[in-house]
Write an enzyme that holds these catalytic residues in place. Sequence first.
Site, PDB file in Angstrom:
ATOM      1  CB  SER A  11       4.986  -1.985   1.480  1.00  0.00           C
ATOM      2  OG  SER A  11       4.717  -1.436   0.220  1.00  0.00           O
ATOM      3  CG  ASP A  56     -10.302  -7.670   3.859  1.00  0.00           C
ATOM      4  OD1 ASP A  56     -10.210  -7.898   5.081  1.00  0.00           O
ATOM      5  OD2 ASP A  56     -10.253  -6.523   3.377  1.00  0.00           O
ATOM      6  CE  LYS A  58       5.595   2.584   1.906  1.00  0.00           C
ATOM      7  NZ  LYS A  58       5.424   2.303   0.460  1.00  0.00           N
TER       8      LYS A  58
END
Length: 470
Positions: free
Chosen positions: A315, A326, A340
């Site tokens: 999460s 990224d 998740k």
Amino acid sequence: MGNRASMLRTTLLLGTAFLAGVAIGPASDLIARHFVRGLGINSAFAQVTDRANTYRLLTLFGDVFERARSEYVDPVSDKELMENAINGMLTGLDPHSDYLNAEEFREMQEEDKGEFAGIGIEVVSENGFLRVVSPMDDTPASKSGIKAGDIIIRLNGKSVQGLSLENVVDKMRGLPNTKINLTIGREGVDHPLEISMRREVIHIQVVKQRMEPDNIGYVRLTEFTEQADAALKHAVQSLRQQAGGKLRALVLDLRNDPGGLLDQAVAVSADFVAQGEIVATRARHAEDSEWFGAKGADILGGAPMVVLINGGSASSSEIVAGALQDRRRAVLVGTRSFGKGSVQTVIPLPDNGAIRFTTARYYTPSGRSIQGLGIVPDVQVAETRDEVLHFDPEHEADLNHVLKTGVGISDRDEGPRTDLPPIARTIPGKPPKDFPEFDPNKPDDTDFQLQRALVVANAMASMRNSVPAN
């Protein structure tokens, strides 16, 4: 014929009485359809629509409700039946949607604040049992040897199969210093393990820090509670002072961090990314989708970062790891995260309870859906050399009723990273044969993943220092 007509009337009364409390619709039309079916007339003449099917199922629900209330072996209250029904409706959608009664809702709020009474364990429901996502540091669970991936089979000698997640969690809580026994199954162990411990008041220490050799800071974030961002900033500030303002690199350890609050995940990411996207959510309706970005300053001043993740990182941990990966702000070391990638909205109800259900999916800045896929580290390093058979699912994609991966790209479209230090290509994917067993009291000597993370961090810091200033 009289008995049949009497039965039909009873069924209709039960169904329409229940419907009057939960739906608005043409009751006479509903009765007519049931009467037609009772006479055996072909259903084609009934012109059954989607609404009619809904009414039929609600009538069925009313019948089951009345039978359970009147014929179950022990007396059961209407409140308990309705709460079970509501919870079943939500838990059948995905592993993270459920109903919280007033007490459970209050406990959830206490956990978000960072304090509660129990054994200190994060769990998820799977196949009628509970799978440990991660034990919290310095709690009865971690001290007794509970591990991520363990399956809780019995609690104080009684099976947990069939009980709701909230029911079992409630049973694991209690007064401080009271004893609790867990029976667990573990990967690679062919028999159940019996583990006893005593409950404690759990004060969640969300951040731990220490200085590693060569002025490399180490920060472990255990959970994204309301204190996460503030505690992290304080830890980094303390490390910078300890290094005399010359902190060369930082290792952020998110292993076995089950996540928590979305706003804290965004804030933690923004501590290291000055500008730009952190995460986006995509909901069923476009107007409910959101974009979260950074608008501030890098508290490290550009110093290199390594982030440690594993299958227990879920999460909010995955939001941070995905954003920093990224944005090329950090190098990720470890194993694939849990996956998740769904957003749960908590909606308070008039009776002081709440419903918690999935309303969106998370996407990293490059457009990757986290859901079911997780985050793959740049340098993959296993915790142990031993390969063990999976006792039970270890990632989100293995759970029952799992939400599908979002529409996006399954891999980063930027290609392989070109900013990794050369030494990263030489790091082995698992510990050597003679590597010692992990000892939490001697992490620098027995934590292979951490050792490799420090090697990468040191190399990145050396590369940065060797670049001539403009």
